[in-house]
Design an enzyme around this catalytic site. Sequence first.
Site, PDB file in Angstrom:
ATOM      1  N   ASP A   1       0.864  -1.189   0.000  1.00 32.71           N
ATOM      2  CA  ASP A   1       0.000   0.000   0.000  1.00 32.71           C
ATOM      3  C   ASP A   1       0.899   1.237   0.000  1.00 32.71           C
ATOM      4  O   ASP A   1       1.710   1.421   0.901  1.00 32.71           O
ATOM      5  CB  ASP A   1      -0.880  -0.044   1.259  1.00 32.71           C
TER       6      ASP A   1
ATOM      7  N   ASP B   1      -3.634   2.306  -5.358  1.00 38.68           N
ATOM      8  CA  ASP B   1      -2.309   2.230  -4.727  1.00 38.68           C
ATOM      9  C   ASP B   1      -2.107   0.978  -3.875  1.00 38.68           C
ATOM     10  O   ASP B   1      -1.240   0.953  -3.029  1.00 38.68           O
ATOM     11  CB  ASP B   1      -2.038   3.498  -3.898  1.00 38.68           C
ATOM     12  N   GLU B   2      -2.901  -0.055  -4.111  1.00 36.85           N
ATOM     13  CA  GLU B   2      -2.833  -1.249  -3.268  1.00 36.85           C
ATOM     14  C   GLU B   2      -2.860  -2.525  -4.088  1.00 36.85           C
ATOM     15  O   GLU B   2      -3.586  -2.608  -5.069  1.00 36.85           O
ATOM     16  CB  GLU B   2      -4.095  -1.321  -2.379  1.00 36.85           C
TER      17      GLU B   2
HETATM   18  P1  TTP Z   1      -5.169   5.109   0.837  1.00 31.22           P
HETATM   19  O1  TTP Z   1      -4.140   4.044   0.554  1.00 31.22           O
HETATM   20  O2  TTP Z   1      -6.310   4.763   1.699  1.00 31.22           O
HETATM   21  O3  TTP Z   1      -4.468   6.371   1.502  1.00 31.22           O
HETATM   22  P2  TTP Z   1      -3.056   7.015   1.235  1.00 31.22           P
HETATM   23  O4  TTP Z   1      -2.253   6.216   0.269  1.00 31.22           O
HETATM   24  O5  TTP Z   1      -3.244   8.448   0.841  1.00 31.22           O
HETATM   25  O6  TTP Z   1      -2.403   7.031   2.666  1.00 31.22           O
HETATM   26  P3  TTP Z   1      -1.829   5.800   3.498  1.00 31.22           P
HETATM   27  O7  TTP Z   1      -0.379   6.116   3.709  1.00 31.22           O
HETATM   28  O8  TTP Z   1      -2.604   5.787   4.757  1.00 31.22           O
HETATM   29  O9  TTP Z   1      -2.026   4.562   2.664  1.00 31.22           O
HETATM   30  O10 TTP Z   1      -5.751   5.639  -0.513  1.00 31.22           O
HETATM   31  C1  TTP Z   1      -4.958   5.765  -1.700  1.00 31.22           C
HETATM   32  C2  TTP Z   1      -5.356   7.006  -2.470  1.00 31.22           C
HETATM   33  O11 TTP Z   1      -6.741   6.948  -2.804  1.00 31.22           O
HETATM   34  C3  TTP Z   1      -5.174   8.288  -1.681  1.00 31.22           C
HETATM   35  O12 TTP Z   1      -3.863   8.818  -1.814  1.00 31.22           O
HETATM   36  C4  TTP Z   1      -6.219   9.186  -2.272  1.00 31.22           C
HETATM   37  C5  TTP Z   1      -7.321   8.242  -2.715  1.00 31.22           C
HETATM   38  N1  TTP Z   1      -8.443   8.278  -1.753  1.00 31.22           N
HETATM   39  C6  TTP Z   1      -9.510   9.146  -1.991  1.00 31.22           C
HETATM   40  O13 TTP Z   1      -9.530   9.837  -3.014  1.00 31.22           O
HETATM   41  N2  TTP Z   1     -10.527   9.197  -1.073  1.00 31.22           N
HETATM   42  C7  TTP Z   1     -10.533   8.445   0.074  1.00 31.22           C
HETATM   43  O14 TTP Z   1     -11.474   8.538   0.884  1.00 31.22           O
HETATM   44  C8  TTP Z   1      -9.429   7.551   0.314  1.00 31.22           C
HETATM   45  C9  TTP Z   1      -9.376   6.709   1.567  1.00 31.22           C
HETATM   46  C10 TTP Z   1      -8.412   7.506  -0.630  1.00 31.22           C
HETATM   47 MG    MG Z   2      -2.073   4.134   0.506  1.00 27.68          MG
END
Ligand code: TTP
Ligand code: MG
Length: 358
Positions: A9, A115-116
């Site tokens: 992730d 991103d996962e």
């Molecule tokens: P996430 O992997 O949930 O968050 P992140 O990568 O920003 O942070 P983390 O380090 O905690 O993993 O989500 C990936 C991307 O998806 C995030 O950068 C932006 C988008 N996203 C949204 O647009 N809305 C949302 O509610 C979430 C959770 C994510």
């Molecule tokens: Mg993320």
Amino acid sequence: MARIIAHLDMDAFFAAIEERDRPELAGRPVVVGADPRGGRGRGVVSTANYTARAYGIHSAQPIATAWRLSEEAAKAGKKKAVFLPVSMEKYSLVSAEVMKIVRNKVQIVEQTSVDEAYLDLSFTGSFENSERVMREIKAEIKKKERLTASVGIGPNKLIAKIASDLDKPDGLRVVRPKEAQGVLDPLAARVLPGVGPKSSARLSELGAQTIGDLRDVGLRRLTDLFGKAGLNMYEMSRGRDDSPVTEEREPKSVGEQETFDEDTLDSGFLTERMEKTAERVYERLKQQGFTRFKTVVVTVRFANFVTHTRSRSLKVPDSTVDALKFTALALFLPFLDKRENPHKNLIRLVGVRVENLS
Ligand code: TTP
Ligand code: MG
């Protein structure tokens, strides 16, 4: 042979890309999302970097709240947050590059969001080898994309996913089978997939805050309360999950929505925004390599937050932007008159989504 699964992730994904591309952001809190409009903006935060998260800013929060938190931090002598719009095309390209790096080293990869991904590492034969592979992947992402990822490795998808969150950012956490229960037990029950705010509130009423507590709730009790989801909770609280990493997992839908600056029932404005939203959906559909869609879904949220969705499936899949616009409008127009909106409620948000893609 026993399974070994990794979950990868990316850290603060959209914000990390912006920081990488704009050196002037170094050290500053960064918020990616809707236009804050000086605190009057009405959309939400997509994500925030870790500096901004320290202000209490997070994904899905109203952008106006994020603005207020930033102003308050500034009053306390801290740096104001930088607010940036979502550049989805750019992030999709970076996502594709990251997944290319992953697929170069691992055959079975299931991408579950921008991103996962889950990776089946059983072929490496051991947790040690799996850790080595994941360190290589992290290093390559850092070198080629100048971004950090967090990784969890475990005996199944559930534990890998939970582990990837434990050492964020830039983390790598291995949870071996005999350690799994000890890692899970102190965590809040709501970290389990499918245990949302409602379920976790009901679990709290039973005195089950943590996964460890949840294990003390009997199977009968859980299935009485939650049905089939209760059985899932029972299994997950014991660290059990036997779902495989499945390669083919195309996004099931592509959607866009727009929150208006003011609630409105101006039909000229609304139909124009509806068409523009449909066009944006069409662009993203093409970017993701799809050419056809069969189902069109329209969302309408009224000023009082009551939200309706209406969908229509075409007899045969279509591929034109005009068909998408036409169908979206046909579903939307009844909300402008007494067919779907007898009380003339003002509209806050509209959305368009396509499903059954090919
Ligand atoms: P996430 O992997 O949930 O968050 P992140 O990568 O920003 O942070 P983390 O380090 O905690 O993993 O989500 C990936 C991307 O998806 C995030 O950068 C932006 C988008 N996203 C949204 O647009 N809305 C949302 O509610 C979430 C959770 C994510
Ligand atoms: Mg993320």
